[in-house]
Enzyme design. Structure first.
Site, short mmCIF file in Angstrom:
data_model
loop_
_atom_site.label_atom_id
_atom_site.label_comp_id
_atom_site.label_asym_id
_atom_site.label_seq_id
_atom_site.Cartn_x
_atom_site.Cartn_y
_atom_site.Cartn_z
N SER A 1 32.01 35.07 96.56
CA SER A 1 32.63 35.50 95.35
C SER A 1 33.47 34.17 94.99
O SER A 1 34.13 34.09 93.96
CB SER A 1 33.79 36.50 95.61
N ASP B 1 29.81 38.69 89.47
CA ASP B 1 29.89 37.53 90.03
C ASP B 1 28.56 37.19 91.18
O ASP B 1 28.24 36.27 91.22
CB ASP B 1 31.11 37.32 90.92
#
Lengths: 440, 440
Positions: free
Chosen positions: B75, B296
């Site tokens: 992330s 993401d």
């Protein structure tokens, strides 16, 4: 005044847009994880950028695949949706239960409208996807019944197809007794020369690439691995400059997915991608052509990722390694897990044989996995082979069946902008009917 | 002539396009399987059609998520790519190793250009995604270091943000000793009233929704399950009619994915989708606004599908059932697997407690699975809870980490057409920089 009207009509006729030829390519089972994985599988590690695939250049949207009676479709209901614009039940081919028990397919409509019609697949021609474009049956597994729908009852009636390329001659013999006689009656030439199509110059014909199932690309001789490409190239050479509708399927992506065999799947993707590339190039020089590529569903719950959770206590180094797909493991595999399993059963040296096929030097634990699976039926051994390759490469699967994830829509050429955004799979057929109905 | 020139300049100034406000919404971990599953999770079974979700109406393409050093991103690298347009290594926040060790983020650029800037998340404010928009660190886990980047060294320097909503006050105290003092120095009001924002009328401020981590939506009281919605509504009410850049994250979709908890994931999706719906409605009445929604990366290798292979010998009836997602199993679950596991550890009646939380009447085998997991550490029990729910609902996962599948790009409003097709995640940032730089 009359003369002017006539002139206007003539001009209108002369300037009417030409028909749009359609090449509809279906990657059976090719969900988003397959096209993503394929990009990275093909990536040149020597360059910092990841090279785009032919799919990447054509993405316009996605489509939903659910069938009439299940969120997770099978290939029969999905083929029917893509071929006819109607949702139907899993297992149904080109037909719904009611109210329109038999529904018109794109191929049938195209033939009515004067298009050349053709299909090329790596499955049997009577398998769900091609069957969905030509047959009307309620049981996808009855391939002989499906084959019966390929020829009209009498020679006077028009054929639905101009040419077909694919496996499964066996089902035509089951259906017709002797397919040679039936083909002769309808003036359809038959070819049985594998992927060598050099002797074909005219249609109608059926080129049986295999008597039953065609081999996996990864199990083929090098020169035959690009078999979808070869069929595609021949097909395009035959229709040159005439309006046509063609369905080309990379059928076996799905089969590799069902057995959770990543090397097999990547080889099928490679064959299919090369065929798509060929068609894309064709569209570049033939402006009245539309290329649509999609999948009927995704297979196997393929996912490329590590097995280490965020809360697992591992070192940074191991964690960073865990976020890697070891695609080199996959690239070294030389055969499908089915072929490897067969070989392991007949060898005295499991280690050596496995290493020859995969480049993997088995650990003791892996050896035991194989040895234990060998005592059970074939599929267990095939699974054990895949488990080792999947584990070593960080490749994950959730199922031996299908999943409900949306699949990508790729479009290129004339009217490709009409396929943007999220569609239902039936919308693709509906839009293609419109494309086929336009033009003169 | 001079007068005419002046007039032209004046007209040009007066007619210059206004600035475009940007709402960038990130569903952390929300890969294609999540948006597909969510659609079917929400579908009304009483209607033959599947109702589209807010995502379905906005799909414009997909984007690739690989990081600088791994095909499978974390992330931190993904947030940096989406926030700055630069690929970086897993673990890096708003920074690359070289040559630009610190790179400008969309939020920083927007502030320079006179936009109001804000973030609202369900993670800690110092978690990878929000951190990627404001901090410059090489270690995503050092949240106190990340918090230090939120305030400038002196009160004379300009703040990067106008307001922030999210958890993680703890890391600000770790960073500043006492965040109250630091906030006071910079004239930033602090609020600690959960998701009740009624007392907030001005900015700058930070609303800490939790001292550390915020609860999962599924573990919240009914009135607080729509917490992304609540933050979004407040945020939009504050910026009304001024140009702004806002990043809103459904942070915990990812966390549910990491623990393979489908009920938890669907509750997070529901909260996020409702927030997206609110923003979409806002865009309808505010034409100079662009909404971008993406993920993401995808988490957990989620796949919805059966466990029965095509070659398994099962009856047609079982096979047709096997292609079903039992979402009703999921809808009955009232808490996250973490909460359920905690409850099971403190109860004398495992059966009853499990049934209260899930509606599932345990089989003997399932009971044994739980009892055996209880003897081990917490995570095993959490996994055992999820295994039962996943098995019963036909929900599959391949990993407790991330996967490399492309994620969807959703766009709505001004300039949304620029995000069509397949992009890289860095392209999204690059295009957003352009959007922010246009207009007066």
């Amino acid at each position: 005044m009359k003369k002017i009207s006539l002139l206007l009509i003539t001009i209108s006729f002369l300037t009417a847009a030409p028909k749009t030829s359609v090449i509809f390519m279906i990657g059976d089972g090719m969900g988003p994880a397959y096209t993503s994985a394929y990009r990275y599988y093909k990536d040149d590690p020597k360059t910092p950028k990841v090279e785009p695939t032919v799919f990447d250049e054509m993405l316009v949207g996605m489509n939903t695949t659910y069938s009439e009676n299940s969120l997770i479709t099978d290939s029969a209901a999905a083929a029917t949706a893509l071929a006819t614009g109607y949702k139907t039940k899993n297992g149904f081919i080109g037909a719904t239960e009611k109210p329109h028990s038999q529904v018109k397919t794109l191929l049938e409509y195209a033939k009515e409208q004067g298009y050349i019609t053709a299909m090329a697949v790596t499955s049997t021609l009577t398998h769900a996807t091609p069957a969905g474009f030509i047959s009307k049956e309620h049981h996808r597994d009855k391939e002989a019944d499906i084959a019966k729908d390929f020829f009209p009852a009498t020679a006077k009636e028009k054929l639905k197809f101009d040419f077909l390329m694919g496996g499964g001659e066996i089902h035509f013999n089951e259906a017709y007794g002797d397919i040679n006689q039936t083909a002769k009656k309808h003036n359809v030439a038959l070819y049985r020369n594998g992927y060598d199509f050099d002797s074909i110059h005219n249609y109608p014909f059926i080129a049986f690439t295999a008597y039953d199932y065609a081999k996996f690309a990864i199990d083929e001789k090098d020169e035959n691995r690009d078999r979808v490409s070869k069929m595609t190239q021949k097909a395009l050479s035959l229709v040159e400059n005439k309006p046509f509708f063609m369905m080309i399927e990379g059928s076996q992506i799905d089969w590799c997915g069902h057995i959770n065999d990543i090397a097999c799947a990547m080889a099928e993707m490679d064959d299919f991608a090369k065929a798509v590339e060929k068609v894309k190039n064709y569209v570049d020089t033939h402006p009245d052509t539309l290329l649509i590529v999609t999948a009927d569903h995704s297979t196997g719950g393929l996912a490329i990722g590590d097995k280490i959770g965020k809360s697992d206590k591992v070192s940074d180094e191991i964690r960073s390694r865990s976020y890697i797909w070891y695609k080199d493991v996959i690239k070294k595999v030389k055969a499908s897990s089915i072929t490897i399993a067969e070989a392991l059963r007949t060898t005295k040296n499991i280690d050596k044989s496995f290493e020859n096929y995969t480049g993997i030097d088995l650990t003791d634990k892996e050896y035991d996995q194989l040895a234990s699976a060998m005592k059970k039926k074939d599929k267990k051994l095939c699974n054990a082979v895949n488990e080792i390759i999947n584990q070593r490469s960080n490749t994950g699967w959730t199922t031996h069946g299908h999943t409900l994830v949306d699949v990508e829509t790729f479009a290129y050429g004339k009217s490709s902008e009409k396929f943007r955004g999220l569609l239902d799979n039936t919308d693709i057929a509906k839009k293609l009917f419109k494309v086929l109905s336009a033009g003169k």
